[in-house]
Enzyme design. Structure first.
Site, PDB file in Angstrom:
ATOM      1  N   SER A 112     -55.859  23.167  50.340  1.00  0.00           N
ATOM      2  CA  SER A 112     -57.193  22.774  50.789  1.00  0.00           C
ATOM      3  C   SER A 112     -57.741  23.873  51.679  1.00  0.00           C
ATOM      4  O   SER A 112     -57.013  24.419  52.509  1.00  0.00           O
ATOM      5  CB  SER A 112     -57.106  21.457  51.571  1.00  0.00           C
ATOM      6  OG  SER A 112     -58.386  21.031  51.967  1.00  0.00           O
ATOM      7  N   HIS A 162     -65.981  24.727  50.613  1.00  0.00           N
ATOM      8  CA  HIS A 162     -64.747  23.940  50.668  1.00  0.00           C
ATOM      9  C   HIS A 162     -64.162  23.887  49.268  1.00  0.00           C
ATOM     10  O   HIS A 162     -64.900  23.807  48.283  1.00  0.00           O
ATOM     11  CB  HIS A 162     -65.071  22.523  51.162  1.00  0.00           C
ATOM     12  CG  HIS A 162     -64.087  21.485  50.719  1.00  0.00           C
ATOM     13  ND1 HIS A 162     -64.317  20.661  49.626  1.00  0.00           N
ATOM     14  CD2 HIS A 162     -62.876  21.141  51.207  1.00  0.00           C
ATOM     15  CE1 HIS A 162     -63.276  19.858  49.475  1.00  0.00           C
ATOM     16  NE2 HIS A 162     -62.393  20.120  50.408  1.00  0.00           N
ATOM     17  N   ASN A 204     -60.408  22.375  47.081  1.00  0.00           N
ATOM     18  CA  ASN A 204     -59.172  21.614  47.186  1.00  0.00           C
ATOM     19  C   ASN A 204     -58.613  21.389  45.788  1.00  0.00           C
ATOM     20  O   ASN A 204     -59.361  21.080  44.868  1.00  0.00           O
ATOM     21  CB  ASN A 204     -59.467  20.276  47.879  1.00  0.00           C
ATOM     22  CG  ASN A 204     -58.283  19.328  47.843  1.00  0.00           C
ATOM     23  OD1 ASN A 204     -58.198  18.466  46.971  1.00  0.00           O
ATOM     24  ND2 ASN A 204     -57.393  19.480  48.783  1.00  0.00           N
ATOM     25  N   VAL A 205     -57.331  21.576  45.622  1.00  0.00           N
ATOM     26  CA  VAL A 205     -56.651  21.155  44.390  1.00  0.00           C
ATOM     27  C   VAL A 205     -55.374  20.443  44.818  1.00  0.00           C
ATOM     28  O   VAL A 205     -54.689  20.885  45.745  1.00  0.00           O
ATOM     29  CB  VAL A 205     -56.335  22.328  43.431  1.00  0.00           C
ATOM     30  CG1 VAL A 205     -57.582  22.761  42.672  1.00  0.00           C
ATOM     31  CG2 VAL A 205     -55.718  23.518  44.150  1.00  0.00           C
ATOM     32  N   ARG A 206     -55.069  19.328  44.155  1.00  0.00           N
ATOM     33  CA  ARG A 206     -53.967  18.500  44.638  1.00  0.00           C
ATOM     34  C   ARG A 206     -53.286  17.751  43.490  1.00  0.00           C
ATOM     35  O   ARG A 206     -53.859  17.569  42.416  1.00  0.00           O
ATOM     36  CB  ARG A 206     -54.474  17.503  45.681  1.00  0.00           C
ATOM     37  CG  ARG A 206     -55.575  16.607  45.166  1.00  0.00           C
ATOM     38  CD  ARG A 206     -56.230  15.785  46.282  1.00  0.00           C
ATOM     39  NE  ARG A 206     -57.297  14.944  45.751  1.00  0.00           N
ATOM     40  CZ  ARG A 206     -58.556  15.333  45.602  1.00  0.00           C
ATOM     41  NH1 ARG A 206     -58.914  16.554  45.950  1.00  0.00           N
ATOM     42  NH2 ARG A 206     -59.461  14.505  45.114  1.00  0.00           N
ATOM     43  N   HIS A 250     -73.111  27.217  40.216  1.00  0.00           N
ATOM     44  CA  HIS A 250     -72.970  26.176  39.197  1.00  0.00           C
ATOM     45  C   HIS A 250     -72.659  26.763  37.821  1.00  0.00           C
ATOM     46  O   HIS A 250     -71.956  26.126  37.028  1.00  0.00           O
ATOM     47  CB  HIS A 250     -74.213  25.286  39.171  1.00  0.00           C
ATOM     48  CG  HIS A 250     -74.170  24.222  40.226  1.00  0.00           C
ATOM     49  ND1 HIS A 250     -73.547  23.016  40.033  1.00  0.00           N
ATOM     50  CD2 HIS A 250     -74.639  24.212  41.499  1.00  0.00           C
ATOM     51  CE1 HIS A 250     -73.639  22.294  41.139  1.00  0.00           C
ATOM     52  NE2 HIS A 250     -74.291  22.998  42.040  1.00  0.00           N
ATOM     53  N   GLY A 308     -49.974  12.803  58.838  1.00  0.00           N
ATOM     54  CA  GLY A 308     -50.069  14.230  58.550  1.00  0.00           C
ATOM     55  C   GLY A 308     -50.266  15.037  59.820  1.00  0.00           C
ATOM     56  O   GLY A 308     -50.451  14.494  60.911  1.00  0.00           O
ATOM     57  N   ARG A 309     -50.245  16.334  59.668  1.00  0.00           N
ATOM     58  CA  ARG A 309     -50.365  17.218  60.834  1.00  0.00           C
ATOM     59  C   ARG A 309     -51.835  17.326  61.242  1.00  0.00           C
ATOM     60  O   ARG A 309     -52.657  17.891  60.524  1.00  0.00           O
ATOM     61  CB  ARG A 309     -49.792  18.585  60.482  1.00  0.00           C
ATOM     62  CG  ARG A 309     -49.731  19.536  61.652  1.00  0.00           C
ATOM     63  CD  ARG A 309     -48.919  20.765  61.259  1.00  0.00           C
ATOM     64  NE  ARG A 309     -48.779  21.671  62.378  1.00  0.00           N
ATOM     65  CZ  ARG A 309     -49.601  22.699  62.620  1.00  0.00           C
ATOM     66  NH1 ARG A 309     -50.627  22.925  61.818  1.00  0.00           N
ATOM     67  NH2 ARG A 309     -49.395  23.492  63.652  1.00  0.00           N
TER      68      ARG A 309
END
Length: 304
Positions: A94, A108, A110-112, A147, A261-262
């Site tokens: 992230s 921003h 994020n890949v999860r 885009h 979480g941290r």
């Protein structure tokens, strides 16, 4: 459905973190990331990397985390109640980038990957992620290019993918109390598993790999644009929307806080400086007013 391989996903995520940090350091040209490795008592840990006080980036954070737990937190089971009580494993990269120059957008990405286990049952797994752009000043060229990059990386996976995840991004990054989007969107996807592990993983990789390709040209184009105190103050005011969204609505922030979480890593997305102003109204006819009227609402940026 093909068998998920979390070892493969973790290796990709660690490599992605390295490549993005190297790319951002090259773009900045002055500052480097400091790494902070951490462990979580309940299982897992991660490495947080933060760049501060750069020539281009006021603050940039790129986090990797891999955490485990005995039961799924409320934030993860809200829309999938059948997962309550399962043990889980979650990993992801992230990042949030807050540039110094107000003409460069904040971004921003994020890949999860989530996988939930229960004795005697098949694992339940899915991928999620995306990237989005939050400009402070209205540059149509930047938004269209952003885009177009998003659409291009989606095309190998089907014509319907970009419109679907573009719309989901617009809906997700919406501030109901402000009646505006957080920025100009991009891609957002979650619960991705119907295509099987290999195809779902391939799409997550495409999004992760495509982020810097989409963002770097915008940084290069705007990095030397002159600005004054007026633009800086507007940037700080608009950063407030980032704080409002992340602390009130963002599922990732809530998940991190609810799973122990941290905290430092979770709140890394916060801008280093921000301001609020009572009943602010942009000056009519100015670029700030144009941002409000033309950019902070869902639009089809590729068919204007």
């Amino acid at each position: 459905m093909s068998t998920p391989d979390s070892t493969l996903v973790k290796a990709f995520l660690l490599d992605l973190q390295n490549r993005i940090c190297n790319g951002l350091e090259a773009l900045d040209g002055a500052a480097q990331f400091a790494e902070d490795s951490w462990k979580r008592e309940e299982g897992g840990g991660g490495q947080s990397r933060v760049l501060t006080g750069g020539a281009v980036f006021e603050q940039a954070g790129v986090n990797f985390s891999h955490v485990m737990g005995a039961s799924m937190p409320a934030s993860a089971t809200a829309h999938r109640p059948e997962l309550a009580g399962r043990s889980f494993e979650a990993m992801g990269v992230s990042l949030v980038i807050h540039p110094k120059n107000p003409h460069i957008p904040t971004t921003h990405a994020n890949v999860r990957f989530f996988i939930a286990h229960k004795e005697g049952a098949d694992p339940v797994w899915w991928f999620g992620g995306g990237f989005d752009l939050t400009p402070y000043y209205p540059y149509l060229e930047d938004v269209v290019e952003w885009h177009q990059s998003a659409k291009s990386l989606c095309e190998p996976f089907g014509e319907e993918v970009y419109p679907k995840y573009k719309q989901w991004c617009d809906e997700y990054f919406w501030l109901p109390h402000r009646n505006e989007t957080r920025g100009v969107g991009g891609l957002f996807f979650d619960d991705l598993n119907k295509q099987g592990f290999e195809q779902s993983f391939a799409f997550m990789q495409a999004v992760g790999n495509g982020f810097l390709t989409a963002y770097a040209p915008i940084v290069e184009r705007r990095r030397d644009t002159e600005y004054g105190e007026h633009e800086r103050q507007f940037q700080l005011y608009r950063r407030g929307r980032y704080v409002e969204f992340n602390l009130v609505y963002d599922r990732g922030t809530l998940f991190g806080l609810q799973t122990g979480g941290r905290t430092e890593s979770i709140l890394m997305s916060m801008p280093p400086l921000v301001r609020w102003e009572y009943a602010y109204t942009p000056e009519a006819g100015g670029p700030e007013a144009q941002l409000y009227s033309d950019y902070l609402k869902p639009r089809d940026w590729l068919n204007l």
